[in-house]
Design a protein around this motif. Sequence first.
Motif, PDB file in Angstrom:
ATOM      1  N   LYS A   1     -32.371  94.392 -45.367  1.00  0.00           N
ATOM      2  CA  LYS A   1     -31.953  93.522 -44.250  1.00  0.00           C
ATOM      3  C   LYS A   1     -32.783  92.234 -44.211  1.00  0.00           C
ATOM      4  O   LYS A   1     -32.272  91.151 -43.978  1.00  0.00           O
ATOM      5  N   ARG A   2     -34.072  92.372 -44.442  1.00  0.00           N
ATOM      6  CA  ARG A   2     -34.924  91.191 -44.322  1.00  0.00           C
ATOM      7  C   ARG A   2     -34.558  90.145 -45.386  1.00  0.00           C
ATOM      8  O   ARG A   2     -34.418  88.962 -45.107  1.00  0.00           O
ATOM      9  N   LEU A   3     -34.361  90.627 -46.634  1.00  0.00           N
ATOM     10  CA  LEU A   3     -33.990  89.732 -47.728  1.00  0.00           C
ATOM     11  C   LEU A   3     -32.653  89.027 -47.421  1.00  0.00           C
ATOM     12  O   LEU A   3     -32.508  87.810 -47.586  1.00  0.00           O
ATOM     13  N   GLU A   4     -31.683  89.808 -46.909  1.00  0.00           N
ATOM     14  CA  GLU A   4     -30.370  89.224 -46.621  1.00  0.00           C
ATOM     15  C   GLU A   4     -30.463  88.199 -45.499  1.00  0.00           C
ATOM     16  O   GLU A   4     -29.797  87.161 -45.527  1.00  0.00           O
ATOM     17  N   ALA A   5     -31.299  88.495 -44.508  1.00  0.00           N
ATOM     18  CA  ALA A   5     -31.467  87.542 -43.404  1.00  0.00           C
ATOM     19  C   ALA A   5     -32.052  86.231 -43.935  1.00  0.00           C
ATOM     20  O   ALA A   5     -31.602  85.138 -43.576  1.00  0.00           O
TER      21      ALA A   5
END
Length: 309
Positions: A62-66
């Motif tokens: 999730k963090r990478l995609e954000a």
Amino acid sequence: MSMPPVFDPHSPEARAISVLFAQTLVVCAAIGLLVAVLVGYCVVRFRARPGDPAPAENPGNKRLEAVWTAVPLGILVLLFILTARTVGAADPPVDREPDLVVVGHQWWWEATYKEGAVTANEIHIPVGRKVLVRIESADVIHDFWVPQLARKIDAIPGHPGFIWMEADAPGPYVGTCAEYCGVEHAWMRILVIAEPQAEFDAWLAHESHPASALSSDEAAARGAKVFQEKTCINCHAVAGSAHDARVAPSLTHLAERKTLGAGVIGNTPADLAHWLRDPQGVKQGCHMPNLNLTDPEVNDLVTYLETLK
Ligand code: CUA
């Protein structure tokens, strides 16, 4: 070597566009460089070695995609803001009557000043003053573009546009039609001559009047007759005479212009003779027909046209 015109702006409007171009170039170059470096690093660092198992995947981070959503979004918002500001600076609102009307024709430009002067392909403006130009087309879509002085603007039949033009230094500024408009699109040049106010006023006053009294030269008188008899008058206007057709460029002050055929050749007597003898050889497809003039007729016509100053 001179700078390409896009990088050498000479008005606040053109400068705003040039700055936006540079800013966008820097942002895009930084992204390109970052991607190239990361790809290069990964190709070397994570290359397959004999015996390696297939690499593990890393789904649902999730963090990478954000991050990879937010960063490009931020860049786009930044570019949007810069662009919106540039549009405002390069295209100020129209708040008065235009100073001149420029009409695109296949393949030349007609300029009519509110004081009444009519000219073709060469536009004079006063230095340091904002000039409002109304842009029209007489036939197909053209595009009026003098990159050092103003933005581009389409000349659309039946739909006039307005553009502010300004030059912060005297000089000739070269422009061109920037919308493909037929066979001679490439030879639809514009020359904008910016000059100090007093010189501009003198030019405009001179241009608003017919050419100085026709010379008493016999050849010029014969040339004037050829001009009528060979139907030049059906298309070309000469102020002060009975000829006011607006199909082709006004020749009122033809002898003062720097070029013929919207930039295709110079405007010496020899060039003019060449043009009269074989317009289709000089500018193939242009609407000036070959009138099959004899050599004496050409000479007389040139003598007459050279009196139009
Ligand atoms: Cu006019 Cu291209």
